[in-house]
Design an enzyme around this catalytic site. Sequence first.
Site, PDB file in Angstrom:
ATOM      1  N   CYS A   1      34.048  42.045  32.047  1.00  0.00           N
ATOM      2  CA  CYS A   1      33.544  43.002  31.068  1.00  0.00           C
ATOM      3  C   CYS A   1      32.812  44.155  31.766  1.00  0.00           C
ATOM      4  O   CYS A   1      31.813  43.933  32.462  1.00  0.00           O
ATOM      5  CB  CYS A   1      32.603  42.328  30.079  1.00  0.00           C
ATOM      6  SG  CYS A   1      31.994  43.543  28.889  1.00  0.00           S
TER       7      CYS A   1
ATOM      8  N   CYS B   1      25.027  41.641  27.355  1.00  0.00           N
ATOM      9  CA  CYS B   1      24.444  42.970  27.117  1.00  0.00           C
ATOM     10  C   CYS B   1      24.149  43.093  25.630  1.00  0.00           C
ATOM     11  O   CYS B   1      24.534  42.224  24.842  1.00  0.00           O
ATOM     12  CB  CYS B   1      25.400  44.069  27.613  1.00  0.00           C
ATOM     13  SG  CYS B   1      26.694  44.487  26.434  1.00  0.00           S
TER      14      CYS B   1
ATOM     15  N   ARG C   1      44.371  41.178  24.020  1.00  0.00           N
ATOM     16  CA  ARG C   1      43.794  40.410  22.910  1.00  0.00           C
ATOM     17  C   ARG C   1      44.822  40.320  21.788  1.00  0.00           C
ATOM     18  O   ARG C   1      45.466  41.309  21.455  1.00  0.00           O
ATOM     19  CB  ARG C   1      42.546  41.142  22.418  1.00  0.00           C
ATOM     20  CG  ARG C   1      41.751  40.419  21.386  1.00  0.00           C
ATOM     21  CD  ARG C   1      40.596  41.298  20.922  1.00  0.00           C
ATOM     22  NE  ARG C   1      39.491  41.363  21.866  1.00  0.00           N
ATOM     23  CZ  ARG C   1      38.491  42.261  21.769  1.00  0.00           C
ATOM     24  NH1 ARG C   1      38.474  43.136  20.789  1.00  0.00           N
ATOM     25  NH2 ARG C   1      37.512  42.252  22.653  1.00  0.00           N
TER      26      ARG C   1
ATOM     27  N   LYS D   1      35.332  51.015  15.519  1.00  0.00           N
ATOM     28  CA  LYS D   1      35.909  49.717  15.133  1.00  0.00           C
ATOM     29  C   LYS D   1      35.440  49.307  13.740  1.00  0.00           C
ATOM     30  O   LYS D   1      34.371  49.731  13.272  1.00  0.00           O
ATOM     31  CB  LYS D   1      35.522  48.656  16.156  1.00  0.00           C
ATOM     32  CG  LYS D   1      34.021  48.557  16.358  1.00  0.00           C
ATOM     33  CD  LYS D   1      33.616  47.411  17.272  1.00  0.00           C
ATOM     34  CE  LYS D   1      33.993  47.590  18.707  1.00  0.00           C
ATOM     35  NZ  LYS D   1      33.317  46.633  19.616  1.00  0.00           N
TER      36      LYS D   1
ATOM     37  N   LYS E   1      35.360  45.768  11.071  1.00  0.00           N
ATOM     38  CA  LYS E   1      35.577  44.315  11.096  1.00  0.00           C
ATOM     39  C   LYS E   1      35.398  43.704   9.711  1.00  0.00           C
ATOM     40  O   LYS E   1      34.423  44.007   9.021  1.00  0.00           O
ATOM     41  CB  LYS E   1      34.597  43.666  12.072  1.00  0.00           C
ATOM     42  CG  LYS E   1      34.784  44.168  13.500  1.00  0.00           C
ATOM     43  CD  LYS E   1      33.802  43.531  14.442  1.00  0.00           C
ATOM     44  CE  LYS E   1      34.137  43.892  15.892  1.00  0.00           C
ATOM     45  NZ  LYS E   1      33.191  43.280  16.825  1.00  0.00           N
TER      46      LYS E   1
ATOM     47  N   CYS F   1      29.373  35.215  25.316  1.00  0.00           N
ATOM     48  CA  CYS F   1      30.436  36.213  25.438  1.00  0.00           C
ATOM     49  C   CYS F   1      31.048  36.125  26.837  1.00  0.00           C
ATOM     50  O   CYS F   1      30.577  35.378  27.683  1.00  0.00           O
ATOM     51  CB  CYS F   1      29.873  37.604  25.182  1.00  0.00           C
ATOM     52  SG  CYS F   1      28.837  38.174  26.550  1.00  0.00           S
TER      53      CYS F   1
ATOM     54  N   ARG G   1      40.040  45.373  12.724  1.00  0.00           N
ATOM     55  CA  ARG G   1      40.342  44.405  13.798  1.00  0.00           C
ATOM     56  C   ARG G   1      40.864  43.087  13.234  1.00  0.00           C
ATOM     57  O   ARG G   1      41.008  42.917  12.019  1.00  0.00           O
ATOM     58  CB  ARG G   1      39.074  44.139  14.596  1.00  0.00           C
ATOM     59  CG  ARG G   1      38.437  45.370  15.228  1.00  0.00           C
ATOM     60  CD  ARG G   1      39.258  45.835  16.394  1.00  0.00           C
ATOM     61  NE  ARG G   1      38.599  46.872  17.164  1.00  0.00           N
ATOM     62  CZ  ARG G   1      37.802  46.671  18.218  1.00  0.00           C
ATOM     63  NH1 ARG G   1      37.506  45.444  18.613  1.00  0.00           N
ATOM     64  NH2 ARG G   1      37.306  47.694  18.894  1.00  0.00           N
TER      65      ARG G   1
HETATM   66 FE1  SRM Z   1      32.796  42.661  21.698  1.00  0.00          FE
HETATM   67  C1  SRM Z   1      32.956  45.549  23.460  1.00  0.00           C
HETATM   68  C2  SRM Z   1      34.374  41.029  24.158  1.00  0.00           C
HETATM   69  C3  SRM Z   1      33.278  40.075  19.593  1.00  0.00           C
HETATM   70  C4  SRM Z   1      30.377  43.921  19.634  1.00  0.00           C
HETATM   71  N1  SRM Z   1      33.590  43.222  23.481  1.00  0.00           N
HETATM   72  C5  SRM Z   1      33.597  44.485  24.003  1.00  0.00           C
HETATM   73  C6  SRM Z   1      34.475  44.555  25.256  1.00  0.00           C
HETATM   74  C7  SRM Z   1      35.864  44.929  24.848  1.00  0.00           C
HETATM   75  C8  SRM Z   1      33.947  45.454  26.387  1.00  0.00           C
HETATM   76  C9  SRM Z   1      34.467  46.858  26.422  1.00  0.00           C
HETATM   77  O1  SRM Z   1      34.304  47.625  25.434  1.00  0.00           O
HETATM   78  O2  SRM Z   1      35.045  47.232  27.429  1.00  0.00           O
HETATM   79  C10 SRM Z   1      34.384  43.056  25.702  1.00  0.00           C
HETATM   80  C11 SRM Z   1      35.543  42.548  26.553  1.00  0.00           C
HETATM   81  C12 SRM Z   1      35.068  41.509  27.530  1.00  0.00           C
HETATM   82  C13 SRM Z   1      36.148  40.859  28.277  1.00  0.00           C
HETATM   83  O3  SRM Z   1      36.192  41.007  29.528  1.00  0.00           O
HETATM   84  O4  SRM Z   1      36.957  40.141  27.694  1.00  0.00           O
HETATM   85  C14 SRM Z   1      34.136  42.373  24.371  1.00  0.00           C
HETATM   86  N2  SRM Z   1      33.772  40.940  21.816  1.00  0.00           N
HETATM   87  C15 SRM Z   1      34.272  40.398  22.950  1.00  0.00           C
HETATM   88  C16 SRM Z   1      34.678  38.960  22.721  1.00  0.00           C
HETATM   89  C17 SRM Z   1      35.878  38.533  23.561  1.00  0.00           C
HETATM   90  C18 SRM Z   1      33.464  38.073  22.993  1.00  0.00           C
HETATM   91  C19 SRM Z   1      33.745  36.601  23.118  1.00  0.00           C
HETATM   92  O5  SRM Z   1      33.266  36.066  24.108  1.00  0.00           O
HETATM   93  O6  SRM Z   1      34.382  36.001  22.260  1.00  0.00           O
HETATM   94  C20 SRM Z   1      34.913  38.989  21.208  1.00  0.00           C
HETATM   95  C21 SRM Z   1      36.303  39.422  20.852  1.00  0.00           C
HETATM   96  C22 SRM Z   1      36.509  39.460  19.376  1.00  0.00           C
HETATM   97  C23 SRM Z   1      37.929  39.669  18.950  1.00  0.00           C
HETATM   98  O7  SRM Z   1      38.729  38.756  19.126  1.00  0.00           O
HETATM   99  O8  SRM Z   1      38.217  40.738  18.392  1.00  0.00           O
HETATM  100  C24 SRM Z   1      33.929  40.082  20.799  1.00  0.00           C
HETATM  101  N3  SRM Z   1      32.031  42.120  19.880  1.00  0.00           N
HETATM  102  C25 SRM Z   1      32.281  40.959  19.232  1.00  0.00           C
HETATM  103  C26 SRM Z   1      31.331  40.772  18.171  1.00  0.00           C
HETATM  104  C27 SRM Z   1      31.256  39.577  17.241  1.00  0.00           C
HETATM  105  C28 SRM Z   1      32.055  39.756  15.977  1.00  0.00           C
HETATM  106  O9  SRM Z   1      32.859  40.682  15.862  1.00  0.00           O
HETATM  107  O10 SRM Z   1      31.860  38.944  15.081  1.00  0.00           O
HETATM  108  C29 SRM Z   1      30.475  41.860  18.202  1.00  0.00           C
HETATM  109  C30 SRM Z   1      29.211  42.066  17.322  1.00  0.00           C
HETATM  110  C31 SRM Z   1      29.556  42.465  15.927  1.00  0.00           C
HETATM  111  C32 SRM Z   1      29.736  43.934  15.811  1.00  0.00           C
HETATM  112  O11 SRM Z   1      30.824  44.418  16.085  1.00  0.00           O
HETATM  113  O12 SRM Z   1      28.756  44.610  15.488  1.00  0.00           O
HETATM  114  C33 SRM Z   1      30.943  42.720  19.273  1.00  0.00           C
HETATM  115  N4  SRM Z   1      31.877  44.445  21.532  1.00  0.00           N
HETATM  116  C34 SRM Z   1      30.873  44.735  20.645  1.00  0.00           C
HETATM  117  C35 SRM Z   1      30.378  46.067  20.930  1.00  0.00           C
HETATM  118  C36 SRM Z   1      29.238  46.803  20.168  1.00  0.00           C
HETATM  119  C37 SRM Z   1      29.780  47.587  19.026  1.00  0.00           C
HETATM  120  C38 SRM Z   1      28.724  48.441  18.384  1.00  0.00           C
HETATM  121  O13 SRM Z   1      28.748  48.608  17.180  1.00  0.00           O
HETATM  122  O14 SRM Z   1      27.876  48.979  19.091  1.00  0.00           O
HETATM  123  C39 SRM Z   1      31.107  46.530  22.046  1.00  0.00           C
HETATM  124  C40 SRM Z   1      30.951  47.885  22.761  1.00  0.00           C
HETATM  125  C41 SRM Z   1      31.624  49.010  22.043  1.00  0.00           C
HETATM  126  O15 SRM Z   1      32.350  48.855  21.062  1.00  0.00           O
HETATM  127  O16 SRM Z   1      31.373  50.125  22.476  1.00  0.00           O
HETATM  128  C42 SRM Z   1      32.030  45.493  22.395  1.00  0.00           C
HETATM  129 FE1  SF4 Z   2      29.205  40.404  26.554  1.00  0.00          FE
HETATM  130 FE2  SF4 Z   2      28.313  42.904  26.367  1.00  0.00          FE
HETATM  131 FE3  SF4 Z   2      30.662  42.454  27.450  1.00  0.00          FE
HETATM  132 FE4  SF4 Z   2      30.298  42.047  24.847  1.00  0.00          FE
HETATM  133  S1  SF4 Z   2      30.235  43.980  25.861  1.00  0.00           S
HETATM  134  S2  SF4 Z   2      31.432  40.714  26.292  1.00  0.00           S
HETATM  135  S3  SF4 Z   2      28.156  41.351  24.828  1.00  0.00           S
HETATM  136  S4  SF4 Z   2      28.678  41.713  28.241  1.00  0.00           S
END
Ligand code: SRM
Ligand code: SF4
Length: 564
Positions: A439, A478, A77, A209, A211, A433, A146
């Site tokens: 993922c 999820c 990323r 994390k 943001k 997503c 981030r």
């Molecule tokens: Fe996310 C984890 C993809 C924006 C909340 N997110 C992940 C992971 C890295 C899975 C992992 O931990 O192994 C996903 C990778 C999937 C893949 O195969 O690419 C993933 N998140 C994404 C992206 C690519 C979704 C998309 O389709 O665009 C976004 C990448 C953003 C970036 O460029 O940095 C992405 N993730 C978000 C957002 C939206 C935002 O930030 O505005 C959220 C919700 C806002 C927030 O953070 O509360 C978000 N991602 C999470 C979470 C839940 C965090 C929590 O507080 O519980 C996880 C899981 C974790 O961190 O344990 C997660």
């Molecule tokens: Fe989607 Fe959940 Fe994976 Fe984020 S962590 S990319 S919400 S399936």
Amino acid sequence: MEASVFSPLSDVERIKTASRLLRGTLAESLDDAWTGALRVDDTQLIKFHGSYQQDDRELRNERELAKLEPAYSFMIRTRTPGGVVTPAQWLALDAIAQRYANGSLRLTTRQAFQIHGVIKRELKPTLQAINAALIDTIAACGDVNRNLLIASNYDASPIHAEVHAQAVALGEHLLPRTRAYYQLWLDEEQIAGTPEEEPIYGPTYLPRKFKIGFAVPPSNDVDLFAQDLGFAAIIENGVLTGYNVSAGGGLGTTHGDARTYARLGDTLGFITCADLIKVGEAVLTTQRDHGNRSDRKLSRLKYTIDRLAVDVFKAEVERRAGVVFAPARIVVWRQQGDRFGWQESAAETPGRASLTLRIQAGRIADREAATNLTGLREIARIHAGDFRITPNQNLAIAGITPDTRAAIADLVRAHGLDLHEHLPPVRLNSLACVAFPTCPLAMAEAERYLPAFGAKVEELLENHGLARADIGVRISGCPNGCSRPFLAEIGLVGKALGRYNLHLGGDRLGLRLNRLYRENIDESEILSTLGGLFARYANERENSEGFGDYTLRRVLEVGAGEQP
Ligand code: SRM
Ligand code: SF4
């Protein structure tokens, strides 16, 4: 730095502590040719370098039967604040995706690029190639600040450009200082005995994390209140005077764990531009010292604020920053989402226009139906402005000169990049997503399901005479909520393969959380539920009432003063 009161510390804390500022045994892991994976502890550390170890989930069973290890590969990323890249950088990322990854580019909800499918022995050359294009991946993931989410259309006015510049300065200030990234991936020499420290983060970085988002009202395209820390630009008499600051937003939840919840940020007050960096750092260090380092499910800033109470948290930020918040200024939000199509030039870029394209679920690939990747490559070869990822996984081609305008318009059409001209609003304002197959946390499809699901919702709306209804739909595989589904008018949150929780009642401005309406239902039930709701909406809505507002009033029956 104050000592953490949480014990026992989570395993990730142990790994960070022992890592020598994010080095761990990454070098040894990369050298180990016997496996496509990293050592277990290093899988946590590599996130801080902008990469996640993954495996193809669809190949798991087959490989297990063949007694092979999972098909490991890495997602990378970028750190691209506000999602801005030059045409040369676009071409470089495209070439990197062809050579080292799965041949597609993924635009994220935080204005970054992701590439998937890089194998371990090619991680280093891939990161070197990305850095050679003057893009890095430092702190794109991990327990740090981030990639910055910044209002798109930043050349729409000088104010947008000013906000962008101030946001970037804050982001630079909050970067980790360890040289680990440069030594591991870019062969910088480690000079023995040179002291190294993390003045802001300390040796164990943040509990989780972190943001930050910057919005320029009236547009809330960044979903400001979903951010740990949000800055809403305040413009008075045409001048950027400062920001309303909000803190404690976050959407991730865990099914069945009532301790976890989605939360909107609280507005703390107004600060001047001069205090931006001090306040940004103070919020971050307050979370560093008070965040939960024991249970990572409860470690985001939103939980810290709820545990301390907002006023106590605010007073601590003021003490650390040496800044007193003034009363928040009044802000009027009028839109969310992207403005598709052509925007004519702003005064400071005469003659230049921008074109915002719809990219479904952010995936740019060449497919039989449309050769988007090739089209954007051809455009990058002639474009004199830049490219900007929007916070909604779409793409703006910005600063288009008059002499290239017609050619770019032709390429857009020829390569099927003109979805914004054909799709109804409900399909333009949808997010999904990544989910399967990469993922590891996905429970249901999202990105791959969006086109088919969108088409079915479109048909349902047409059947009820609602073809032009502008309804926001978001799918996450999820409850982590990466497509910010808990703010959507219609949110699908994955429960199991083919099954989702249906959430209703968000607004069209990203200012209200929605509510769980139906749990664990399959497509046919989702569509029949939505069909019934659309029929009622068509008959019962008041004036220009949005679908989210309607469902809140008539379906969820939330009374005044009892907003979800
Ligand atoms: Fe996310 C984890 C993809 C924006 C909340 N997110 C992940 C992971 C890295 C899975 C992992 O931990 O192994 C996903 C990778 C999937 C893949 O195969 O690419 C993933 N998140 C994404 C992206 C690519 C979704 C998309 O389709 O665009 C976004 C990448 C953003 C970036 O460029 O940095 C992405 N993730 C978000 C957002 C939206 C935002 O930030 O505005 C959220 C919700 C806002 C927030 O953070 O509360 C978000 N991602 C999470 C979470 C839940 C965090 C929590 O507080 O519980 C996880 C899981 C974790 O961190 O344990 C997660
Ligand atoms: Fe989607 Fe959940 Fe994976 Fe984020 S962590 S990319 S919400 S399936």
